[in-house]
Design a protein around this motif. Structure first.
Motif, mmCIF file in Angstrom:
data_model
loop_
_atom_site.group_PDB
_atom_site.id
_atom_site.type_symbol
_atom_site.label_atom_id
_atom_site.label_comp_id
_atom_site.label_asym_id
_atom_site.label_seq_id
_atom_site.Cartn_x
_atom_site.Cartn_y
_atom_site.Cartn_z
ATOM 1 N N HIS A 88 0.835 -1.342 0.026
ATOM 2 C CA HIS A 88 0.232 0.067 -0.016
ATOM 3 C C HIS A 88 1.031 1.527 -0.061
ATOM 4 O O HIS A 88 0.668 2.147 -0.838
ATOM 5 C CB HIS A 88 -0.801 -0.143 1.251
ATOM 6 C CG HIS A 88 -2.161 -0.825 1.135
ATOM 7 N ND1 HIS A 88 -3.244 -0.343 0.703
ATOM 8 C CD2 HIS A 88 -2.333 -2.237 1.230
ATOM 9 C CE1 HIS A 88 -4.356 -1.259 0.577
ATOM 10 N NE2 HIS A 88 -3.713 -2.337 1.148
ATOM 11 N N TYR A 89 1.892 1.160 0.691
ATOM 12 C CA TYR A 89 2.613 2.309 1.045
ATOM 13 C C TYR A 89 3.530 2.662 -0.537
ATOM 14 O O TYR A 89 3.626 3.794 -0.887
ATOM 15 C CB TYR A 89 3.784 2.356 2.031
ATOM 16 C CG TYR A 89 4.883 3.024 2.058
ATOM 17 C CD1 TYR A 89 4.807 4.539 2.666
ATOM 18 C CD2 TYR A 89 6.188 2.855 1.825
ATOM 19 C CE1 TYR A 89 5.630 5.343 2.634
ATOM 20 C CE2 TYR A 89 7.215 3.857 1.678
ATOM 21 C CZ TYR A 89 6.885 5.019 2.068
ATOM 22 O OH TYR A 89 7.918 6.037 2.159
ATOM 23 N N ARG A 90 3.982 1.635 -1.122
ATOM 24 C CA ARG A 90 4.953 1.734 -2.329
ATOM 25 C C ARG A 90 3.951 2.330 -3.196
ATOM 26 O O ARG A 90 4.472 3.042 -4.262
ATOM 27 C CB ARG A 90 5.311 0.338 -2.736
ATOM 28 C CG ARG A 90 6.396 0.078 -1.757
ATOM 29 C CD ARG A 90 7.761 0.106 -2.357
ATOM 30 N NE ARG A 90 8.025 -0.205 -3.918
ATOM 31 C CZ ARG A 90 8.905 -0.326 -4.701
ATOM 32 N NH1 ARG A 90 9.941 -0.039 -4.268
ATOM 33 N NH2 ARG A 90 8.791 -0.399 -6.010
ATOM 34 N N ARG A 92 1.587 4.059 -2.785
ATOM 35 C CA ARG A 92 0.596 5.446 -2.576
ATOM 36 C C ARG A 92 -0.754 5.241 -2.402
ATOM 37 O O ARG A 92 -1.421 6.340 -2.625
ATOM 38 C CB ARG A 92 1.407 6.534 -3.323
ATOM 39 C CG ARG A 92 2.646 6.630 -3.204
ATOM 40 C CD ARG A 92 2.971 8.044 -3.606
ATOM 41 N NE ARG A 92 4.529 8.168 -3.917
ATOM 42 C CZ ARG A 92 5.570 7.852 -3.343
ATOM 43 N NH1 ARG A 92 5.373 7.292 -2.015
ATOM 44 N NH2 ARG A 92 6.866 8.259 -3.721
ATOM 45 N N LEU A 94 -3.376 4.932 0.139
ATOM 46 C CA LEU A 94 -3.457 4.957 1.579
ATOM 47 C C LEU A 94 -4.497 5.569 1.935
ATOM 48 O O LEU A 94 -4.928 6.221 2.833
ATOM 49 C CB LEU A 94 -2.150 5.883 2.265
ATOM 50 C CG LEU A 94 -0.732 5.524 1.937
ATOM 51 C CD1 LEU A 94 0.240 6.716 2.303
ATOM 52 C CD2 LEU A 94 -0.605 4.013 2.329
#
Length: 121
Positions: A88-90, A92, A94
């Motif tokens: 999710h972070y990679r 983006r 969120l």
């Protein structure tokens, strides 16, 4: 050697949550589709997540009877949701799905590890 979960019910609750998630993912509702599309997980690989969740639930259930299996399965579930969080972070991505689904399940998994296996860790 690690024993069986004590108390047993948090491990059972996590197993039910994972099993329900796997069954729900057979015909994923919109929020699951948005989550997987949001992290750009290829649709032809969605079935692998169902298998992983079913195996994790089975490991947790087996661990209610066999020493060491539940704590190992629980640790693997935590690793799975850490990887999902990183995806999710990679990407983006969120949004609400990240905070509720991914981090919610990670928090539940960590809580179960500490509640049911505190003597093993």
């Amino acid at each position: 050697m690690t024993g069986t979960p004590d108390p047993w019910w948090p491990t059972a609750l996590l197993a039910v949550a994972l099993f329900s998630d796997a069954i729900l993912s057979v015909r994923p509702p919109v929020f699951i589709q948005q989550c997987l599309d949001g992290v750009r997980f290829p649709r032809e690989w969605w079935w692998t997540l169902i298998v992983i969740k079913l195996l994790a639930a089975a490991g947790l259930v087996a661990g209610l009877r066999y020493a060491g299996v539940a704590v190992t399965a629980n640790a693997a579930v935590i690793a799975y949701f850490v990887c999902a969080g990183y995806a999710h972070y990679r990407a983006r991505f969120l949004k609400q799905e990240f905070w509720l689904n991914c981090l919610g399940m990670l928090a539940l998994s960590i809580a179960v590890l500490f509640l049911s296996h505190a003597s093993a860790i």
